[in-house]
Structures are given as C-alpha cells and as structure tokens.
Design an enzyme around this catalytic site. Sequence first.
Site, PDB file in Angstrom:
ATOM      1  N   LYS A 109       0.855  -1.190   0.000  1.00 17.00           N
ATOM      2  CA  LYS A 109       0.000   0.000   0.000  1.00 17.00           C
ATOM      3  C   LYS A 109       0.890   1.239   0.000  1.00 17.00           C
ATOM      4  O   LYS A 109       2.007   1.204   0.498  1.00 17.00           O
ATOM      5  CB  LYS A 109      -0.917  -0.010   1.227  1.00 17.00           C
ATOM      6  CG  LYS A 109      -1.804  -1.238   1.309  1.00 17.00           C
ATOM      7  CD  LYS A 109      -2.728  -1.206   2.508  1.00 17.00           C
ATOM      8  CE  LYS A 109      -1.998  -1.257   3.837  1.00 17.00           C
ATOM      9  NZ  LYS A 109      -1.164  -2.461   3.995  1.00 17.00           N
ATOM     10  N   HIS A 218      -5.147   4.370   9.163  1.00 14.45           N
ATOM     11  CA  HIS A 218      -4.354   4.483  10.389  1.00 14.45           C
ATOM     12  C   HIS A 218      -4.916   5.579  11.287  1.00 14.45           C
ATOM     13  O   HIS A 218      -4.280   5.991  12.250  1.00 14.45           O
ATOM     14  CB  HIS A 218      -2.889   4.804  10.060  1.00 14.45           C
ATOM     15  CG  HIS A 218      -2.282   3.881   9.061  1.00 14.45           C
ATOM     16  ND1 HIS A 218      -2.159   4.225   7.742  1.00 14.45           N
ATOM     17  CD2 HIS A 218      -1.795   2.621   9.197  1.00 14.45           C
ATOM     18  CE1 HIS A 218      -1.595   3.210   7.091  1.00 14.45           C
ATOM     19  NE2 HIS A 218      -1.375   2.231   7.951  1.00 14.45           N
TER      20      HIS A 218
END
Length: 543
Positions: A109, A218
């Site tokens: 990613k 995140h």
Amino acid sequence: MSDLILNSTDSFVIDSIYGALYTSQRDNLTLLDFESDIKVVARNDWNKEKVALICGGGSGHEPAHAGFVGKGMLTAAVCGDLFAAPSVDAVLNAILHVTGPAGCLVIIKNYTGDRLNFGLAVEKAKEMGHKVDLVVVGDDISIPENPQPRGIAGTLFVQKIAGYTAEQGGTLEQVKQAALDANEKTASIGVALTSCSLPGETNERIAQGKAELGLGIHGEPGIETIALPAARELVTAMVNKLLQAKPVTNNAILLNNLGGLSPIEMNIVTKEVMESDLGRQCELVIGAAPLMTAIDMKGFSISTIQLNSEISKAIQAPVEVEAWPSAVIRREIPTLKCNNKIEKTTFEPSDDEETALAIRTVCDAIITIEKELNHLDSIVGDGDTGSTFSAGARKVLSELNANNLPLKDHAKLLTVIANNLTSVMGGSSGVLLSIMFTAAGRELETTGSFPKALAKGLQQMMAYGGAKPGDRTMIDALYPALEAWVNYGFEAAIDAAMIGAQSTVAMTNANAGRSSYLNSESLSGTKDPGAFAVETVFTQFRK
C-alpha cells in the site's frame, strides 16, 4: 488509555497472529521463526514453482494481510508492529524464503514507510540475484489530484488478480502487469464515525453526530467532516465521488467494514450501495465483511474495479485463504408473494347493557389512575405503566362507543378485546393481557364460567410470561382475586385483590419485569403498579 483487549503493547501483534493461526480453517499456514522480532506468515504448501506474492505492512488491519495468505492469493505476509512498516530485514527474509526461479512480486500500500522498507528489501534481493519486483497500490480517491494516493481496501483486488495470474502459471512480468492493470482500474473511498483506538491514546477527534469522509486506515484525518446523514445520503455522496474519479460501467464492488460497525449497520450500507448508481452497474459483490480494518474504527469503505472478462474470472476464482469472501453475482432481492393466512376475528356487534356498563367501568377506572400508575412505575420501572394500560383502555372504550363489540357473546368479546389490546399497548404487558384474554375466551366457550375462564387465561399468561405469585407483578393481585372469585364469589375476589396488591409493598425482590433489575431499597414501600391497577379495577365493583 483506550479500551482494547491486550496483554501488552509489545505482544499485541504476535498474540494476534498466534490467535489467527490457532483457529485457521486450513492446515496451510506457518509462522516463520527467525528467532527475532520478524513476524512473517507464509504458506507451508509452497514449492516455489510459480511466482511468489508477498504483501504486508503495519498491523492493525486484520485480517489483512495474513488472512489472505494461501493458494490463489498471497504466498507470505510480512507483519509490522501496529501501524508501522516491518523492518527491511523482515521483508528481505520473507522474500528469500519464498522466492524461486519464477520470481516474486511484492505488493504494498502507498505509505512512505512501506515504500522505503519494502523497496530497499526488494533492491537487496535483486542484488543477491533474485527475480523480484514491486507494485505500489494507491486506490484511495478521497483527495482529488493527490500525486500519492493512499492504498486502502482496494489493495485486495490487486492481490486477488495478481494471485490468480500467478496461480495460472504467469511469468513475473505477467503477474506484475495484471497487478498494475488492476490498480489502474480500482478506486476506493472510506468514511468513519470514530477514529481507531490505539493503546495509551484517547479517541475523541470525531464529534458525536459527525462523520469523516476519506480518513485513512491508520486514523489519519479525512478530507471533510460532515454531519452524519441518513445511510442513503452518505452512500450516495461516496458513490458520486467514486464515479467522478473513475467512471465505471460493469464493475465489482468490495464492501469493507473498518472494524467497528455492527452486522446490521453493514447490511444497511450494502443495501444502499447496491441500490446506488454504482450498485446498479455492479456484476460482482465481495463482502460486506471486515477485510482491511483500522482496529476498531466505526466506519466502512467502498472499493470498485472496472471488470473485463479476465478480471471477472480472476475475482471469482476459488482460493484457499481464511478471509476472502466468495464473490456473489449481483441479483435482485428474491421475494415470494404470500397470502396472509391469519384469519381475522369475525363477529357481529351486539348490545348488552350490563356488559357495556362493566367494560366502561373498567376502562374509566384505568384511565383515571393513569398518572398515578406512571408515578408508581417511575419508582420501580420505566414510568409508562399508566400510559400503556390507558392506551388499551381507551382503545376498548372507543370500540364500545362505536358499537363495535360483540357484547352478548362473552367468549368472542374476550378474543376481540385481546386483539384490541395488542394493537395499541406497547411492551410486554399488552401481549401478556392478550394471551390471558385469548385463552380465557377459548375456555369460556367450553366451561361457560367467566371466573374459571379468566383463571385459565391467567395460567397461560404465567406459563408464557414466566411470572408467578410473589414475583411482584400484577399477578400478585390478579391470582388471589380470581382464585377467590372461583371458590367464594366476587365480593371475596375484591378483598383478595386488595390484599394481594398491598402485599407487593413489602416485597423487596422482583423476579420479573423491569423491577427485577432494581435493588431492594428501590422497591421497598412502593406498591407494584400492575397490582395496583388490578386492585383498582376490582374495587370499582364494590357494592
């Protein structure tokens, strides 16, 4: 500290990996033990004849990425610490373990730490003579014209298609090209009502009633904070952004739970997505499921990929992994037209002055004490007994005033009253009384005795409701009253109802209803509202 189930922050990730391996449905995974902090989950049935696929990154996105290790998808997953890229040594060791003559493709990613650590490991592997290449996925379209779009749940499309190509025996170049094509055709966007919990940190950035569009996996802030709209409006806004960024016709959709949404919420999201402009062009659906989470983030993401025949075949190909849901072919909602086979109670309205007077007396008595019942219930319950009982009384009274009751047929009358009560009385009390009157009406047709019929109805109420005398409910007044009526006559029933209701004042334990959740101090000295209602009804007929 955020509320998370863990032993320690140091063991957070490895404990999670152990748990996943303990419950793996297939015996095809192994934890590579390098006697260090390296955490790699790999296939144990890998023979290096085909191109290997590696993915990974920071942990906290479970089941990604170890949940997608297996035949048809990943060969190994390199797990970093929580939201932290794994070390270069961890990635390099994983590459060296799985790479054979056919080579290895690393899929990551688009985050700086992943690009640097995985990139350096790939370069070192090349220097050691191995055929290795790397693809960076950037499917997040939430930030317009972002030169470095983030990789989120659409990464799974890339892994699946690359895994299929490798399984078919494709070369490293072919597998890489398949991954690049998939990445080019994929777009994703997420939304959340809360950010994610982290050990030792508070999670209060998103206010109650708000949502963030485009936040990262995140917990990175989104591009826009909005007032939380209805599900349909929220999904429409996200779909519009997806279609503006990458218009698609026939497509596949991946619905990803970011970790904190309940199944019922995800079902609603799915319904709205499938009925949106994007969903109406959809051919395949993957999910809804937690696939790439952000620990416990209360949110979801939508990923879409433009289909062609090869991509469609790749997405539907079977795999031997834990977390990939089978792709479902889009279908209309299956429905079956049915006739309502519940027969409505039929009756002929009739007049009977004595019966009408009795019904009016009972209903007026209940309506008169509505506020008093609510007050009593506010002490020992949720404060709505008076409102609930009065709703039933007003309904019956309105039917009486409309000459819409079979007053001469007492058995049928009890059944009709039962139906009226369930139509307006909320909670359990309406159902319980309806059970009683329904059973009593049936019994009255057999015995012809009104008090015996009511007593039989009470038995059925107790059988289904679970309460009995002494449990501090209306039964404490109703049971002795009906027993006295059957054996000694109605005047005795009035006295028994009064004594029974009064007995609840001294009862400090309730074993049924909302009162059962209260302590003895809350109950002591207060008459049960249901028992008081029964007492009031009976005393209205004192001669």
